[in-house]
Design an enzyme around this catalytic site. Structure first.
Site, PDB file in Angstrom:
ATOM      1  N   LYS A 287       0.844  -1.197   0.000  1.00 34.43           N
ATOM      2  CA  LYS A 287       0.000   0.000   0.000  1.00 34.43           C
ATOM      3  C   LYS A 287       0.882   1.252   0.000  1.00 34.43           C
ATOM      4  CE  LYS A 287      -0.379  -0.288   5.032  1.00 34.43           C
ATOM      5  NZ  LYS A 287      -1.289  -0.354   6.192  1.00 34.43           N
TER       6      LYS A 287
ATOM      7  N   TYR B  95      17.111  30.677   5.681  1.00 32.88           N
ATOM      8  CA  TYR B  95      16.065  31.472   6.320  1.00 32.88           C
ATOM      9  C   TYR B  95      16.338  31.671   7.810  1.00 32.88           C
ATOM     10  CZ  TYR B  95      12.839  31.123   2.323  1.00 32.88           C
ATOM     11  OH  TYR B  95      12.243  31.243   1.098  1.00 32.88           O
TER      12      TYR B  95
END
Length: 349
Positions: A39, A249
């Protein structure tokens, strides 16, 4: 028009490691069959390719979550290879389910009634023995609901198999009692960690997932389960950062000396968690190249002072040891694998 685009991100997938993991789990299964959960696109590695590799190694039972996932892989099913859809059948799924070679895992009285009324064929049934997620609840289980079903696999799912938890033995007792009262071709309880809990948890069929892909699902996996996926990133730019200058940043990193850096095409949009800012590592041969500054959406900066030969267009591996990175980030190994985004070119070696 196919422009043969090559991404600056790659996911190196080790077929030998995948098969080694499957063989080790299969040996632990003894007389029980060893299936495979594929899955979430094979836990992010590519469900079709994983299924093909494992089927070639003798795996005959595969598990996906939804009918969309079943449609993606079912044309690759070989003779005597089974596929089960864990989330059952909604009304919207019935047309696809009835035409598919895959079996639904029926989880509720409503799904059972829906499958019977449509004249559905073989199916699987999930019994909830403690997860309280999907499956028929023991508290109000009416065994007559199951009359007329052609049950291939009766299954349940362990809550805490990776640790010593009282629920393991409770679930084993409850499922064993149900298995004695419900007729099915096979019975299945163990996931990756459940396999490591020993023979009494194995019944007829195990359904490993995480450990196939290199995850350490149980302490016994250490030293036996090999990593399968290695993220790799291309250097987009080299820079010289001088002492006193910041990187990234928020200016969270300030150089205390002149240093060589490289910017690579990787970020939290690709599943590389922002918490790895200042903590992650890239690798080039024997050199460890620390992540410096803040991980941004698409870019990461690494210190390449130890490898002044690295240049734009070169590739580095990303240290992505699943168990260690899980401890470092607080994310589960499942999140780390399935979160690796679609910007990676996936290739098998």
């Amino acid at each position: 028009m196919n422009l043969n685009y090559q991404s600056p991100l790659r996911l190196r997938l080790d077929r030998a490691a995948l098969l080694s993991n499957y063989r080790w789990l299969g040996e632990r299964c003894g007389q029980a069959a060893c299936g495979a959960a594929i899955k979430a696109n094979g836990y992010g590695l590519g469900a079709r390719e994983v299924m093909a590799h494992l089927a070639g190694a003798g795996c005959r039972d595969f598990f996906v979550a939804t009918w969309a996932e079943a449609l993606d892989v079912q044309d690759g099913l070989g003779e005597a290879v089974g596929l089960s859809v864990l989330h059952g059948v909604r009304p919207e799924d019935m047309r696809i389910a009835l035409a598919s070679p895959a079996r639904p895992v029926l989880n509720s009285a409503e799904q059972i009634a829906r499958w019977k009324e449509a004249g559905g064929g073989p199916c699987d049934v999930m019994i909830d023995t403690g997860m309280n997620r999907l499956g028929l609840s023991l508290s109000d289980l009416d065994f007559s609901l199951l009359d007329g079903l052609e049950i291939d696999t009766l299954m349940s799912h362990l809550v805490a198999a990776e640790e010593e938890h009282y629920l393991n033995d409770v679930q084993l007792m409850l499922f064993g009692d149900i298995a004695r009262r419900v007729t099915a071709k096979r019975y299945s309880l163990a996931n990756s960690a459940g396999i490591c809990r020993g023979e009494k948890f194995l019944f007829d069929l195990a359904r490993p997932g995480l450990a196939l892909y290199g995850g350490i699902a149980h302490p016994e996996c250490e030293g036996n389960i090999r990593p399968v996926a290695t993220p790799q990133a291309e250097i987009l730019q080299r820079r010289t950062v001088r002492g006193g200058e910041s990187v990234g940043y928020g200016a969270t990193f300030v150089a205390d000396r002149t240093m060589e850096t490289a910017t690579i095409n990787l970020g939290y949009a690709d599943g590389y968690a922002r918490i790895l800012s200042g903590a992650g590592t890239a690798l080039k041969d024997e050199a460890r190249l620390p992540v410096i500054g803040r991980v941004s959406m698409d870019l990461v900066t690494i210190d390449v002072t130890e490898r002044p030969d690295l240049k734009e267009g070169d590739w580095v591996d990303i240290d992505y040891d699943l168990s260690f990175t899980a401890l470092l980030t607080g994310l589960s190994q499942y999140e780390l694998l399935t979160g690796l985004g679609q910007r990676f070119d996936r290739y098998w070696v």
